[in-house]
Design a protein around this motif. Structure first.
Motif, PDB file in Angstrom:
ATOM      1  N   TRP A   3       0.649  -1.259  -0.092  1.00 49.50           N
ATOM      2  CA  TRP A   3      -0.115   0.091  -0.122  1.00 49.50           C
ATOM      3  C   TRP A   3       0.851   1.152   0.113  1.00 49.50           C
ATOM      4  O   TRP A   3       0.925   2.065   0.870  1.00 49.50           O
ATOM      5  CB  TRP A   3      -0.811  -0.283   1.092  1.00 49.50           C
ATOM      6  N   ALA A   7       1.168   2.675  -5.440  1.00 49.86           N
ATOM      7  CA  ALA A   7       0.000   1.416  -5.734  1.00 49.86           C
ATOM      8  C   ALA A   7      -1.344   2.094  -5.542  1.00 49.86           C
ATOM      9  O   ALA A   7      -2.112   1.898  -6.300  1.00 49.86           O
ATOM     10  CB  ALA A   7       0.320   0.552  -4.679  1.00 49.86           C
ATOM     11  N   LEU A  11      -4.063   2.274  -8.331  1.00 51.85           N
ATOM     12  CA  LEU A  11      -5.341   1.956  -8.188  1.00 51.85           C
ATOM     13  C   LEU A  11      -6.511   2.807  -8.609  1.00 51.85           C
ATOM     14  O   LEU A  11      -7.497   2.545  -9.276  1.00 51.85           O
ATOM     15  CB  LEU A  11      -5.725   1.303  -6.846  1.00 51.85           C
ATOM     16  N   CYS A  15      -9.094   1.966 -11.866  1.00 49.30           N
ATOM     17  CA  CYS A  15     -10.712   1.634 -11.717  1.00 49.30           C
ATOM     18  C   CYS A  15     -11.436   2.400 -12.713  1.00 49.30           C
ATOM     19  O   CYS A  15     -12.530   2.114 -12.474  1.00 49.30           O
ATOM     20  CB  CYS A  15     -10.909   2.503 -10.271  1.00 49.30           C
ATOM     21  N   LEU A  53     -15.808  -0.219  -8.662  1.00 55.59           N
ATOM     22  CA  LEU A  53     -14.434  -0.203  -8.569  1.00 55.59           C
ATOM     23  C   LEU A  53     -14.073  -1.686  -8.783  1.00 55.59           C
ATOM     24  O   LEU A  53     -13.133  -1.923  -9.490  1.00 55.59           O
ATOM     25  CB  LEU A  53     -14.028   0.032  -6.954  1.00 55.59           C
ATOM     26  N   TRP A  57     -11.311  -2.535 -11.636  1.00 55.69           N
ATOM     27  CA  TRP A  57      -9.792  -3.147 -11.285  1.00 55.69           C
ATOM     28  C   TRP A  57      -9.932  -4.438 -12.150  1.00 55.69           C
ATOM     29  O   TRP A  57      -8.653  -5.110 -12.336  1.00 55.69           O
ATOM     30  CB  TRP A  57      -9.808  -3.202  -9.776  1.00 55.69           C
ATOM     31  N   TRP A  61      -7.092  -5.959 -14.476  1.00 50.68           N
ATOM     32  CA  TRP A  61      -6.300  -7.164 -14.089  1.00 50.68           C
ATOM     33  C   TRP A  61      -6.303  -8.136 -15.000  1.00 50.68           C
ATOM     34  O   TRP A  61      -5.368  -8.810 -15.608  1.00 50.68           O
ATOM     35  CB  TRP A  61      -7.084  -7.658 -12.798  1.00 50.68           C
ATOM     36  N   LEU A  82       1.572  -0.697 -10.709  1.00 47.37           N
ATOM     37  CA  LEU A  82       1.172  -1.905  -9.987  1.00 47.37           C
ATOM     38  C   LEU A  82       1.396  -3.014 -11.023  1.00 47.37           C
ATOM     39  O   LEU A  82       1.304  -3.019 -12.107  1.00 47.37           O
ATOM     40  CB  LEU A  82      -0.072  -1.684  -8.974  1.00 47.37           C
ATOM     41  N   GLU A  86      -1.832  -7.498  -7.839  1.00 43.42           N
ATOM     42  CA  GLU A  86      -2.470  -6.328  -6.960  1.00 43.42           C
ATOM     43  C   GLU A  86      -3.794  -6.079  -7.547  1.00 43.42           C
ATOM     44  O   GLU A  86      -4.719  -5.566  -6.717  1.00 43.42           O
ATOM     45  CB  GLU A  86      -1.287  -5.119  -6.912  1.00 43.42           C
ATOM     46  N   LEU A  87      -4.164  -6.066  -8.602  1.00 44.42           N
ATOM     47  CA  LEU A  87      -5.258  -5.727  -9.221  1.00 44.42           C
ATOM     48  C   LEU A  87      -6.347  -6.707  -8.904  1.00 44.42           C
ATOM     49  O   LEU A  87      -7.298  -6.368  -8.477  1.00 44.42           O
ATOM     50  CB  LEU A  87      -5.222  -5.316 -10.767  1.00 44.42           C
ATOM     51  N   ALA A  90      -7.423  -6.292  -5.314  1.00 47.19           N
ATOM     52  CA  ALA A  90      -8.018  -5.036  -5.032  1.00 47.19           C
ATOM     53  C   ALA A  90      -9.562  -5.548  -5.577  1.00 47.19           C
ATOM     54  O   ALA A  90     -10.683  -5.112  -5.046  1.00 47.19           O
ATOM     55  CB  ALA A  90      -7.487  -3.996  -5.789  1.00 47.19           C
TER      56      ALA A  90
END
Length: 280
Positions: A3, A7, A11, A15, A53, A57, A61, A82, A86-87, A90
């Protein structure tokens, strides 16, 4: 998941902030305009935000390998903010928040909203590469209007013209949204309906669907349209004409995309102005 500010910035970009803000704002405005209590309006907005979101994401991804292959500008995974893992995390966390927030509005409206989110995920997972690429947009936008009205204490069902207009808005938004990326998509194996039709026909399809949505929203409510609704309809006609003429003059011009997005905004405004009529 690290975080870091890098990152967090990634994010925010991944999004799809434009659609996320617009769809969340549309849901909140519709809720307030149709008479939802403030607490219900906030709950609807929170549920829609987390759903959006998760959709944004998960899209980045699942498309990470494609975006890297064509070095798509502005994508967080391409510029190193990122990575796909990580996606994925999330997106899963957003779904975990969306489920209880949606069901907190009631079992029926909650199920309707979760179906809308699942439809959007189906686009990301499979349907974007098929001739049915338009279907999740049409389904999810129509269900969004139903979710907003069903979340009210009286559980009213949204008017048919509002649901149909929202579905056409979603259909047209899908066609317009892919215009800037048609070539990159085709290079990585994406072959949705717009890619099969080509740029010129997709532009006309987007403008036509969005204009049909505006007509439904202007003429659908009982009684004569308000001056604001007539003004919105006139503006939509003018913008659609500009977009069609620009497409004919230069198929690769960005103006048709801009015009289509402007017509979509007009449709959203007129739909919000319809207010209580949407809930019957």
């Amino acid at each position: 998941m690290r975080w870091s500010w890098r990152a967090v910035r990634g994010l925010a970009l991944a999004c799809h902030p434009g659609p996320t803000v617009v769809v969340t704002g549309l849901a909140a405005a519709l809720a307030a305009g149709t008479g939802s209590p403030p607490a219900t309006t906030l709950l609807i907005a929170a549920a829609v935000l987390t759903g959006q979101l998760s959709v944004g994401w998960s899209n980045d991804w699942l498309d990470a390998a494609r975006d890297l292959a064509v070095a798509r500008a502005g994508k967080p995974v391409v510029v190193g903010l990122l990575d796909a893992r990580e996606l994925r995390v999330a997106a899963a966390l957003a779904v975990a928040a969306c489920v209880p927030l949606s069901l907190a509005t009631g079992w029926v409206p909650g199920a309707v909203h979760l179906l809308a989110v699942a439809s959007a995920w189906a686009y990301n997972l499979v349907l974007k590469r098929t001739v049915l690429s338009w279907l999740p947009y049409a389904v999810s936008f129509g269900l969004l209007v139903q979710f907003v009205t069903l979340a009210q204490p009286e559980r009213p069902v949204a008017a048919w013209w509002a649901t149909a207009g929202a579905s056409l808005l979603g259909f047209g938004a899908h066609a317009a949204n892919v215009l800037p990326d048609l070539e990159d998509d085709a290079a990585t194996g994406v072959s949705g309906l717009p890619h099969r039709l080509g740029r010129a026909r997709t532009t006309l399809m987007a403008l036509g669907a969005l204009m049909a949505a505006v007509v439904l929203v202007v003429l659908g409510p009982a009684g004569p349209p308000s001056p604001a609704a007539w003004a919105g309809g006139g503006a939509a006609v003018m913008l659609a004409g500009i977009g069609a003429a620009a497409s004919r003059a230069d198929p690769r011009s960005r103006l048709p995309f801009t015009a289509a997005m402007a017509v979509a905004v007009v449709c959203v405004v007129v739909l919000v102005l319809a207010g209580p009529a949407i809930a019957g």
